[in-house]
Scaffold this motif. Structure first.
Motif, PDB file in Angstrom:
ATOM      1  N   SER A 101     -48.989  19.831 -70.588  1.00  0.00           N
ATOM      2  CA  SER A 101     -48.513  19.806 -69.359  1.00  0.00           C
ATOM      3  C   SER A 101     -47.742  18.091 -69.048  1.00  0.00           C
ATOM      4  O   SER A 101     -47.003  18.118 -68.425  1.00  0.00           O
ATOM      5  CB  SER A 101     -49.424  19.825 -68.260  1.00  0.00           C
ATOM      6  OG  SER A 101     -49.757  21.410 -68.183  1.00  0.00           O
ATOM      7  N   ARG A 102     -48.592  17.140 -69.359  1.00  0.00           N
ATOM      8  CA  ARG A 102     -48.281  15.939 -69.083  1.00  0.00           C
ATOM      9  C   ARG A 102     -46.961  15.470 -69.941  1.00  0.00           C
ATOM     10  O   ARG A 102     -45.989  14.974 -69.497  1.00  0.00           O
ATOM     11  CB  ARG A 102     -49.106  14.649 -69.768  1.00  0.00           C
ATOM     12  CG  ARG A 102     -50.380  14.442 -68.704  1.00  0.00           C
ATOM     13  CD  ARG A 102     -51.293  13.290 -68.858  1.00  0.00           C
ATOM     14  NE  ARG A 102     -51.711  13.488 -70.673  1.00  0.00           N
ATOM     15  CZ  ARG A 102     -52.825  14.030 -70.850  1.00  0.00           C
ATOM     16  NH1 ARG A 102     -53.562  14.788 -69.883  1.00  0.00           N
ATOM     17  NH2 ARG A 102     -53.120  13.906 -72.321  1.00  0.00           N
ATOM     18  N   ALA A 103     -46.868  15.956 -71.062  1.00  0.00           N
ATOM     19  CA  ALA A 103     -45.611  15.786 -71.983  1.00  0.00           C
ATOM     20  C   ALA A 103     -44.377  16.579 -71.284  1.00  0.00           C
ATOM     21  O   ALA A 103     -43.272  16.003 -71.149  1.00  0.00           O
ATOM     22  CB  ALA A 103     -45.783  16.123 -73.237  1.00  0.00           C
ATOM     23  N   GLU A 104     -44.749  17.685 -70.834  1.00  0.00           N
ATOM     24  CA  GLU A 104     -43.495  18.577 -70.312  1.00  0.00           C
ATOM     25  C   GLU A 104     -42.845  18.022 -68.955  1.00  0.00           C
ATOM     26  O   GLU A 104     -41.741  18.004 -68.538  1.00  0.00           O
ATOM     27  CB  GLU A 104     -44.058  19.926 -69.991  1.00  0.00           C
ATOM     28  CG  GLU A 104     -44.266  20.803 -71.146  1.00  0.00           C
ATOM     29  CD  GLU A 104     -44.799  22.147 -71.000  1.00  0.00           C
ATOM     30  OE1 GLU A 104     -44.571  23.243 -71.588  1.00  0.00           O
ATOM     31  OE2 GLU A 104     -45.508  22.228 -69.929  1.00  0.00           O
ATOM     32  N   GLU A 105     -44.117  17.379 -68.336  1.00  0.00           N
ATOM     33  CA  GLU A 105     -43.859  16.652 -66.902  1.00  0.00           C
ATOM     34  C   GLU A 105     -42.764  15.416 -67.267  1.00  0.00           C
ATOM     35  O   GLU A 105     -41.717  15.053 -66.606  1.00  0.00           O
ATOM     36  CB  GLU A 105     -44.884  16.347 -65.835  1.00  0.00           C
ATOM     37  CG  GLU A 105     -44.531  15.614 -64.838  1.00  0.00           C
ATOM     38  CD  GLU A 105     -45.950  15.296 -64.129  1.00  0.00           C
ATOM     39  OE1 GLU A 105     -45.984  14.603 -63.136  1.00  0.00           O
ATOM     40  OE2 GLU A 105     -46.979  15.989 -64.178  1.00  0.00           O
ATOM     41  N   ARG A 106     -43.494  14.554 -68.280  1.00  0.00           N
ATOM     42  CA  ARG A 106     -42.446  13.228 -68.481  1.00  0.00           C
ATOM     43  C   ARG A 106     -41.026  13.791 -69.100  1.00  0.00           C
ATOM     44  O   ARG A 106     -40.208  13.172 -68.706  1.00  0.00           O
ATOM     45  CB  ARG A 106     -43.279  12.613 -69.722  1.00  0.00           C
ATOM     46  CG  ARG A 106     -44.275  11.802 -69.269  1.00  0.00           C
ATOM     47  CD  ARG A 106     -44.913  11.032 -70.236  1.00  0.00           C
ATOM     48  NE  ARG A 106     -44.998  11.327 -71.564  1.00  0.00           N
ATOM     49  CZ  ARG A 106     -46.103  11.516 -72.024  1.00  0.00           C
ATOM     50  NH1 ARG A 106     -47.408  11.690 -71.161  1.00  0.00           N
ATOM     51  NH2 ARG A 106     -46.354  12.081 -73.236  1.00  0.00           N
ATOM     52  N   ILE A 107     -41.122  14.707 -69.924  1.00  0.00           N
ATOM     53  CA  ILE A 107     -39.780  15.066 -70.370  1.00  0.00           C
ATOM     54  C   ILE A 107     -38.865  15.750 -69.008  1.00  0.00           C
ATOM     55  O   ILE A 107     -37.569  15.327 -68.897  1.00  0.00           O
ATOM     56  CB  ILE A 107     -39.871  16.264 -71.341  1.00  0.00           C
ATOM     57  CG1 ILE A 107     -40.222  15.749 -72.809  1.00  0.00           C
ATOM     58  CG2 ILE A 107     -38.273  17.119 -71.602  1.00  0.00           C
ATOM     59  CD1 ILE A 107     -40.744  16.520 -73.556  1.00  0.00           C
ATOM     60  N   ARG A 108     -39.281  16.377 -68.193  1.00  0.00           N
ATOM     61  CA  ARG A 108     -38.699  17.142 -66.802  1.00  0.00           C
ATOM     62  C   ARG A 108     -38.175  16.108 -66.223  1.00  0.00           C
ATOM     63  O   ARG A 108     -37.073  15.986 -65.614  1.00  0.00           O
ATOM     64  CB  ARG A 108     -39.488  17.941 -66.274  1.00  0.00           C
ATOM     65  CG  ARG A 108     -39.161  19.129 -65.367  1.00  0.00           C
ATOM     66  CD  ARG A 108     -39.808  20.144 -64.762  1.00  0.00           C
ATOM     67  NE  ARG A 108     -41.317  19.478 -64.334  1.00  0.00           N
ATOM     68  CZ  ARG A 108     -42.251  20.134 -65.341  1.00  0.00           C
ATOM     69  NH1 ARG A 108     -42.217  20.581 -66.400  1.00  0.00           N
ATOM     70  NH2 ARG A 108     -43.423  19.564 -64.890  1.00  0.00           N
ATOM     71  N   GLU A 109     -38.964  15.166 -65.813  1.00  0.00           N
ATOM     72  CA  GLU A 109     -38.628  13.991 -64.893  1.00  0.00           C
ATOM     73  C   GLU A 109     -37.659  12.988 -65.460  1.00  0.00           C
ATOM     74  O   GLU A 109     -36.935  12.394 -64.900  1.00  0.00           O
ATOM     75  CB  GLU A 109     -39.911  13.342 -64.349  1.00  0.00           C
ATOM     76  CG  GLU A 109     -40.804  14.010 -63.528  1.00  0.00           C
ATOM     77  CD  GLU A 109     -41.967  13.534 -63.189  1.00  0.00           C
ATOM     78  OE1 GLU A 109     -42.302  12.250 -63.473  1.00  0.00           O
ATOM     79  OE2 GLU A 109     -42.727  13.885 -62.175  1.00  0.00           O
ATOM     80  N   ASP A 115     -39.829   7.139 -72.602  1.00  0.00           N
ATOM     81  CA  ASP A 115     -39.797   6.928 -74.235  1.00  0.00           C
ATOM     82  C   ASP A 115     -39.541   8.672 -74.478  1.00  0.00           C
ATOM     83  O   ASP A 115     -40.673   9.056 -74.722  1.00  0.00           O
ATOM     84  CB  ASP A 115     -40.808   6.483 -74.936  1.00  0.00           C
ATOM     85  CG  ASP A 115     -40.394   6.453 -76.534  1.00  0.00           C
ATOM     86  OD1 ASP A 115     -39.494   7.016 -76.791  1.00  0.00           O
ATOM     87  OD2 ASP A 115     -41.052   5.458 -77.211  1.00  0.00           O
ATOM     88  N   MET A 116     -38.314   9.055 -74.372  1.00  0.00           N
ATOM     89  CA  MET A 116     -38.402  10.461 -74.505  1.00  0.00           C
ATOM     90  C   MET A 116     -38.786  10.975 -75.977  1.00  0.00           C
ATOM     91  O   MET A 116     -39.384  12.147 -76.144  1.00  0.00           O
ATOM     92  CB  MET A 116     -36.747  11.006 -74.330  1.00  0.00           C
ATOM     93  CG  MET A 116     -36.304  10.814 -72.855  1.00  0.00           C
ATOM     94  SD  MET A 116     -37.331  11.830 -71.957  1.00  0.00           S
ATOM     95  CE  MET A 116     -37.191  13.188 -72.127  1.00  0.00           C
ATOM     96  N   ARG A 117     -38.264  10.374 -76.890  1.00  0.00           N
ATOM     97  CA  ARG A 117     -38.928  10.597 -78.360  1.00  0.00           C
ATOM     98  C   ARG A 117     -40.467  10.752 -78.321  1.00  0.00           C
ATOM     99  O   ARG A 117     -41.106  11.651 -79.062  1.00  0.00           O
ATOM    100  CB  ARG A 117     -38.252   9.542 -79.496  1.00  0.00           C
ATOM    101  CG  ARG A 117     -38.603  10.134 -80.616  1.00  0.00           C
ATOM    102  CD  ARG A 117     -38.151   9.265 -81.954  1.00  0.00           C
ATOM    103  NE  ARG A 117     -38.318   9.616 -83.120  1.00  0.00           N
ATOM    104  CZ  ARG A 117     -39.524   9.523 -83.929  1.00  0.00           C
ATOM    105  NH1 ARG A 117     -40.610   9.085 -83.015  1.00  0.00           N
ATOM    106  NH2 ARG A 117     -39.678   9.965 -84.936  1.00  0.00           N
ATOM    107  N   ARG A 118     -41.008   9.718 -77.974  1.00  0.00           N
ATOM    108  CA  ARG A 118     -42.461   9.749 -77.988  1.00  0.00           C
ATOM    109  C   ARG A 118     -43.049  11.094 -77.034  1.00  0.00           C
ATOM    110  O   ARG A 118     -43.940  11.708 -77.195  1.00  0.00           O
ATOM    111  CB  ARG A 118     -42.968   8.492 -77.184  1.00  0.00           C
ATOM    112  CG  ARG A 118     -44.688   8.313 -77.119  1.00  0.00           C
ATOM    113  CD  ARG A 118     -44.866   7.140 -76.818  1.00  0.00           C
ATOM    114  NE  ARG A 118     -46.322   7.029 -76.621  1.00  0.00           N
ATOM    115  CZ  ARG A 118     -47.271   6.193 -75.980  1.00  0.00           C
ATOM    116  NH1 ARG A 118     -46.290   5.328 -75.447  1.00  0.00           N
ATOM    117  NH2 ARG A 118     -48.478   6.210 -75.841  1.00  0.00           N
ATOM    118  N   ALA A 119     -42.573  11.255 -75.996  1.00  0.00           N
ATOM    119  CA  ALA A 119     -42.755  12.464 -74.934  1.00  0.00           C
ATOM    120  C   ALA A 119     -42.495  13.866 -75.963  1.00  0.00           C
ATOM    121  O   ALA A 119     -43.436  14.658 -75.761  1.00  0.00           O
ATOM    122  CB  ALA A 119     -42.092  12.394 -73.797  1.00  0.00           C
TER     123      ALA A 119
END
Length: 135
Positions: A101-109, A115-119
């Motif tokens: 959920s955290r990774a999806e939120e970072r990507i969505r926002e 750091d998109m690659r890290r997310a």
């Protein structure tokens, strides 16, 4: 008696020897796609990508969540140096779902400085954990 179609699979992490047995096939993700290795494969090295590692030993199939590392393939042995690899019973599914959920939120926002690659890698690791537990 050993099966002449088998080869040795050895998976090593910084903490332990995760697996070392004769197997008939191993499948895992690389940065170039999914691979399946049988005995007498051509020698090569590959960079491991997050996903499910599948070990086939006769009629038995085992799965683990493999996150990153390197592999060396020889005709009679495959060695995987894994950053992290986990059997389904070692995975905290609640923590994996929260991480997803955290990774999806970072990507969505896609906030400045993210750091998109890290997310994206965090998302792939979480998905691998969830899938291996749910299979």
């Amino acid at each position: 008696m050993a099966d002449d179609r088998n080869f040795i699979l050895k998976i090593i992490t910084p903490d332990r020897v995760f697996y070392e047995e004769e197997v008939s096939m191993v499948e895992f993700n690389t940065v170039e796609g999914e691979v399946g290795i049988y005995k007498d494969h051509i020698p090569m090295t590959m960079i491991v990508a997050p996903g499910i590692l599948t070990i086939t030993r006769g009629d038995e199939v085992k799965e683990a969540a493999l996150h990153a590392g390197f592999s060396e393939v020889l005709p009679d042995k495959v060695t995987i140096l894994a950053e992290i690899i986990e059997w389904p019973g070692e995975i905290d599914i609640t923590r994996a779902e929260e991480s997803k959920s955290r990774a999806e939120e970072r990507i969505r926002e896609h906030a400045p400085g993210t750091d998109m690659r890290r997310a994206e890698m965090a998302l792939k690791r979480a998905v691998a954990r969830i899938e291996v537990v749910n299979d």
